[in-house]
Each structure stands twice: as C-alpha cells, then as structure tokens.
Write a protein that holds these residues in place. Structure first.
Motif, short mmCIF file in Angstrom:
data_model
loop_
_atom_site.label_atom_id
_atom_site.label_comp_id
_atom_site.label_asym_id
_atom_site.label_seq_id
_atom_site.Cartn_x
_atom_site.Cartn_y
_atom_site.Cartn_z
N ARG A 1 3.46 1.13 7.92
CA ARG A 1 3.69 0.56 6.60
C ARG A 1 5.07 0.92 6.04
O ARG A 1 5.41 0.50 4.94
CB ARG A 1 2.61 1.05 5.63
CG ARG A 1 1.22 0.64 6.04
CD ARG A 1 0.16 1.18 5.11
NE ARG A 1 -1.16 0.86 5.63
CZ ARG A 1 -1.77 -0.31 5.42
NH1 ARG A 1 -1.19 -1.24 4.71
NH2 ARG A 1 -2.96 -0.53 5.94
N ILE A 2 5.83 1.70 6.77
CA ILE A 2 7.13 2.16 6.27
C ILE A 2 8.18 1.95 7.37
O ILE A 2 8.02 2.44 8.49
CB ILE A 2 7.09 3.66 5.90
CG1 ILE A 2 6.01 3.92 4.85
CG2 ILE A 2 8.46 4.13 5.41
CD1 ILE A 2 5.79 5.39 4.52
N VAL B 1 0.84 -1.20 0.00
CA VAL B 1 0.00 0.00 0.00
C VAL B 1 0.88 1.26 0.00
O VAL B 1 0.70 2.17 -0.82
CB VAL B 1 -0.96 -0.01 1.21
CG1 VAL B 1 -1.76 1.29 1.27
CG2 VAL B 1 -1.89 -1.21 1.15
N ALA B 2 1.84 1.29 0.90
CA ALA B 2 2.73 2.46 0.98
C ALA B 2 3.53 2.61 -0.31
O ALA B 2 3.77 3.72 -0.79
CB ALA B 2 3.66 2.33 2.17
N ASP C 1 2.33 9.88 7.07
CA ASP C 1 3.69 9.38 7.33
C ASP C 1 4.64 9.80 6.21
O ASP C 1 5.79 10.20 6.46
CB ASP C 1 3.68 7.85 7.46
CG ASP C 1 3.03 7.38 8.76
OD1 ASP C 1 2.88 8.22 9.68
OD2 ASP C 1 2.66 6.20 8.84
N ILE C 2 4.15 9.70 5.02
CA ILE C 2 4.99 10.09 3.86
C ILE C 2 5.27 11.60 3.92
O ILE C 2 6.40 12.04 3.68
CB ILE C 2 4.29 9.70 2.54
CG1 ILE C 2 4.23 8.17 2.43
CG2 ILE C 2 4.98 10.31 1.34
CD1 ILE C 2 3.29 7.65 1.36
N GLU D 1 -3.48 7.92 7.10
CA GLU D 1 -2.36 7.86 8.06
C GLU D 1 -1.04 7.61 7.31
O GLU D 1 -0.01 8.22 7.63
CB GLU D 1 -2.61 6.74 9.07
CG GLU D 1 -1.57 6.70 10.19
CD GLU D 1 -1.82 5.58 11.19
OE1 GLU D 1 -2.98 5.15 11.32
OE2 GLU D 1 -0.85 5.15 11.81
N CYS D 2 -1.10 6.74 6.32
CA CYS D 2 0.11 6.46 5.53
C CYS D 2 0.54 7.71 4.75
O CYS D 2 1.73 8.01 4.67
CB CYS D 2 -0.16 5.29 4.59
SG CYS D 2 1.31 4.76 3.70
N GLU E 1 -6.68 4.41 7.46
CA GLU E 1 -5.34 3.82 7.33
C GLU E 1 -4.57 4.47 6.17
O GLU E 1 -3.38 4.76 6.29
CB GLU E 1 -5.47 2.32 7.05
CG GLU E 1 -5.82 1.50 8.27
CD GLU E 1 -4.61 1.23 9.15
OE1 GLU E 1 -3.48 1.32 8.64
OE2 GLU E 1 -4.80 0.97 10.35
N MET F 1 5.69 4.09 12.33
CA MET F 1 4.96 4.03 11.06
C MET F 1 4.62 2.58 10.74
O MET F 1 5.49 1.72 10.78
CB MET F 1 5.83 4.63 9.94
CG MET F 1 5.99 6.14 10.08
SD MET F 1 6.95 6.85 8.74
CE MET F 1 7.16 8.53 9.35
N ALA G 1 5.44 13.36 6.58
CA ALA G 1 6.41 13.58 7.66
C ALA G 1 7.83 13.27 7.18
O ALA G 1 8.79 14.00 7.48
CB ALA G 1 6.05 12.72 8.87
N ILE H 1 3.38 6.01 -2.39
CA ILE H 1 4.59 6.80 -2.68
C ILE H 1 4.72 7.06 -4.19
O ILE H 1 5.08 8.15 -4.62
CB ILE H 1 5.85 6.09 -2.11
CG1 ILE H 1 5.84 6.18 -0.58
CG2 ILE H 1 7.13 6.70 -2.66
CD1 ILE H 1 6.86 5.30 0.11
#
Lengths: 458, 48
Positions: free
Chosen positions: B3-4, A27-28, A68-69, A64-65, A61, B1, A71, A32
C-alpha cells in the motif's frame, strides 16, 4: 514531521526531515494519519469500520500495513526527527565568501511598467548606468572574496541591462580573462525586457550567457496592461517576435520566459499556456512584489483562485507531457534524488552574505530587491562589506530563525522564505510573508505530484 | 509494500555528511528574482 495531502488522484506523504516521499493508497493514508496517536488495535478497529467492506481489507492486511509504516519509521523515512537546528545555528556559507553578484548595469529602462518594483528601473533614485571601470572592479571584488568557490554567478540586471550593452560585453570579456587567471568559472546571466534584443545580442548571449530571463507576462492584454513604453503603448508586439527569434537560436541552452501575475490576472494559467502556445517551453510566473495597498496586491480572496490555478497548471503539464508537447515551469522543477543538500535547504538564497547586488556606482546591497533603500546599504566594491551587522542579520535568516516556520513542513524547501518578501510585507527581514508562504506550499505540493505522476508513466 | 510506494529521494540527513560545498547556483539568480525557494536548485555534485 510529516505532511499528507491528496491531489489529482494521488495520496502523497512527505517526511519533512528525511525528504522522503511516499505514494500510498487510502488505507495507508488513513493509518499514517492515526499512527502516532492511536494504538494498533484502535487503528485496526477504525480501518475495519471504514474499509472493511472492501475485499482486500481485513485485520491481517491492516496489521501488515502498520508493520510497513513501522519499518519506514525505523529506516528514518517516516516520522523522522529534526536534527538540523544545530546546522542552522552554526553554518555560515564558507565564512562569508561571496559567490554571486547581481550587477545593476542600468538604472534606467526603455519601458515604463507601472507595477515595477524598481520604480521604472531607477530604484527610487536618479537614472544611472554602470561604467566599465565599476563593472571590472565588481568582477575583481567577486573573485577576491570568493574563497574556494569555483562556480561564480554574475547576473546583468537593471532597469534594462541592454541599455548599457557595450559595458555588459566588456565586463564579460574581462570576466573571461580573470576567471582563467584565478581558476574560476563565471556563469553570466541576463534579465531583459526584450525591446533591444537583436541578432547581435542574441548571438552574444548564446556564446556567453549561461541563462537568459525574458520578461513576458502572458496574453497580450495582460502584458500590455503594465508593460508599456513611455508613449503609453504596450510592448507585446515589439518583444514577442524578438523572444521567438531568441528561443529559436538558443538551442538547448538555458532560458526562461518569466512573467509576473497580479491581482488583475489571478487566472494566470491562461498566461502560462499562452506562453507555451507561442512555442516557449521554459517558463516562470511570479506573484507580484508591490507595496501594501497597491491595486496589484494579491488579496485573501485571491488565494483559493490562485491555488486552483497552480493545481490546474500541474495537471495540464502532465497532460501535455503525455501528448509530447511538454513545457517546464520553474517552480515545479524539483529534483527528488539530486536536489540541494541540507546546508542549502537551511541557509537559503544567500542574500546579504554570499549573494549581493551592486548598484551602477558600486554600492552593495543584500540583493536587488533592497537596492534604493539606504538602510540596507552594506558597503561598496572598493571597501568591501562595511555594514557587517547587516550581513550578520541576513546570515541569521534561515529555515530555523522564524517562529512561524517551526511547525511548517515546507521549511526545507524554502529555507524560511525570501527576506525581501518578508521585509516588504512586514517591515522585517525576519518576518513572514503569509501569502507568499501559502503559495509556495501549494507549488511544492503540485511539484511533488507532477514528479510522482511522471514516475508512474515512465 | 502493498500500500506504500516510496519514491527515490536524496536522504537529507546523509547530505549533511557530504554537502555544503557552496558550488550550486544562487537560487534567486536563475529565474525567479522575486520569490526565492531552494527546492528547485540542482546539487552541483550530483549534476556532474
């Protein structure tokens, strides 16, 4: 710039300009890939369409991912900007000081390898050996031009350097005296075909040589195809016992068993594993350097085969490490947290500037692969570098000097590639050896994957 | 995190501040002799 790839079950994202490496799930990985061209809503919609059937994938979810990216981008570990072009344009390795010389102590050889880039050691010239006087002057020249460098490198190369062994030993003795006087640390290395490798040579190397490169192409039939003596006999049976004895006595000191693969053994993994099965653990295998049109030359059709070999090699190394019988492959050695600084990554090997080759008669060339090509003569160890225009040309060869490298994710791993490879492939040191690039990128992908896999098991 | 996982790496931008000492081994010298890269060189400062 980022580079994403999947290998051996790992999804890896490399951020080129920070050097950051991320291991991500599917997924990530997809988020990306879309991140810079799609809105968050578009990403959510696309991901739900593709992964919505999975229990842990819902809108929260996915958002949230995305956070994270975001960040990681804010921390400059993803999509970081290229800020090194200025360094590439202005950095000169310590104002043209010299830190490494490749001493061609013998332009002659006791083997007659048909694929030899050095033309059986003679570099397209006459047979010659370096005198002790010339060797001593090379040491003086290096120290005089080394500026504030403490660590200096001298490689004994040929032809076959053991054919001028007494001079090698005497140069080392002289170097040891001079390094003390000048506060330097000379690291001597030796590259040999092993024919003359006896106990006396082994013991001396174990005392004095920081690294020794032992030339072996792998399986007996592959090795003996090219690496023959002047009677036409293969050298495998002569040298393998010598190499085994050498490695047995080498202990923890550095060495590499180094082979060359060609169009004739694109299944080179079998050769590397043969070396490992002989008990050698520090291994290197290089693509052949030869003239265009040579039967050894790698072809377009060879590329996918070679990529597959590098991938299988990486998987095999992981497997053997788990089994407690690891081996090292030179091109997969990569220190993620202790590797080279950006200056090194931009400026490269230093050929023609801080690294040069010295012929038996004391003439300077940008590196060993240019020796014998008069157009690349740079001066000599008595007068110094007189062809300063050539030095400037080599100084300008870096990770930012070739248009082809502009969008390449691997440029900070290769620094723009080998000038000699570029010259031999394109006629210009500022050219690009395309097959070399493709193989290099595959090796880096594999090297990073091996590191990731090792970290997972540690 | 979730997924990373970010692997610990040397920050290249930071290395511009304290790098460039020129003490590391010349890349081509150590093993390959024919297809130089710089990635597999160790930083002399870090290896001390």
């Amino acid at each position: 710039m980022i580079h994403q790839y999947k290998l051996n079950g790992y999804n890896i994202v490399l951020d080129t300009f920070s050097g950051s490496v991320h291991v991500v799930d599917e997924v990530a990985y997809d988020i990306i890939a879309m991140y810079e061209t799609a809105t968050p809503d578009e990403i959510v919609s696309k991901m739900l369409e593709k992964y919505g059937h999975l229990p842990d994938v819902n809108e929260a979810e996915i958002r949230e991912c995305i956070d994270d990216i975001e960040a990681l981008k804010a921390e400059k570990k993803l999509f970081s900007e290229d800020v090194y072009e200025k360094i590439a344009k202005t950095y000169r390795p310590s104002n043209y000081t010299i830190k490494a010389l490749c001493l061609h102590v013998a332009h002659t050889c006791n083997l007659n390898c048909t694929y030899c880039f050095a033309s059986q050691g003679k570099y397209h010239g006459e047979r010659a050996i370096m005198s002790l006087e010339t060797g001593k002057r090379a040491i003086d020249f290096l120290i005089e031009n080394s500026g504030t460098h403490v660590n200096l490198d001298i490689d004994f190369f040929g032809g076959e350097p053991l054919m001028n062994w007494d001079v090698v030993k005497a140069i080392v003795a002289y170097g040891r005296e001079e390094e003390k006087k000048h506060g330097k640390n000379i690291r001597f290395t030796l590259t040999t075909n092993g024919v003359l490798l006896d106990d006396e040579v082994i013991d001396f190397c174990n005392r004095e040589m920081h690294n020794v490169v032992l030339s072996l192409d792998g399986r007996r039939d592959v090795h003996d195809r090219f690496r023959k003596n002047f009677a036409g006999e293969g050298s495998y049976d002569k040298i393998v016992p010598n190499f085994k004895k050498f490695v047995e006595k080498r202990g923890d000191l550095s060495y590499y068993v180094r082979g060359t693969y060609t169009h004739h053994n694109t299944d080179f993994l079998a050769d590397i594993l043969h070396m490992a099965d002989l008990g050698f653990t520090e291994l290197s295998m290089e693509p052949v350097v030869c003239a265009p049109g040579d039967p050894c030359e790698l072809t377009e059709e060879d590329m996918p085969v070679l990529f597959d070999q590098y991938e299988k090699l990486a998987v095999e190394m992981i497997s053997r490490k788990k089994e407690g019988r690891p081996f090292t492959f030179y091109h997969y050695m990569i220190s993620l947290d202790g590797g080279p600084c950006i200056y090194k990554r931009v400026s490269g090997c230093g050929s023609g500037t801080e690294y040069m080759a010295v012929t038996p008669w004391g003439e300077l060339f940008p590196c060993h692969q240019f020796v014998g090509d008069d157009a690349y003569s740079m001066g000599d160890i008595w007068q110094g570098v007189t062809n300063t225009a050539m030095r400037d040309r080599f100084a300008r060869c870096n990770a930012y000097s070739r248009p082809d490298c502009e969008d390449c994710w691997a440029k900070l791993y290769c620094a723009g590639g080998c000038a000699a490879n570029a010259y031999h492939a394109t006629g210009d040191i500022a050219g690009v050896y395309r097959y070399g690039c493709e193989l290099f990128k595959k090796r880096i992908e594999c090297a990073l994957m091996v590191k990731v896999a090792e970290m997972e098991t540690e | 995190m979730k997924r990373i996982v970010t692997v610990k790496t040397r920050d290249l931008k930071d290395s511009a501040k304290n790098g460039g000492c020129g003490e590391c081994q010349t890349s081509c010298q150590s093993a390959c002799k024919t297809s130089c890269g710089v990635a597999n060189q160790n930083c002399e400062k870090n290896s001390k």
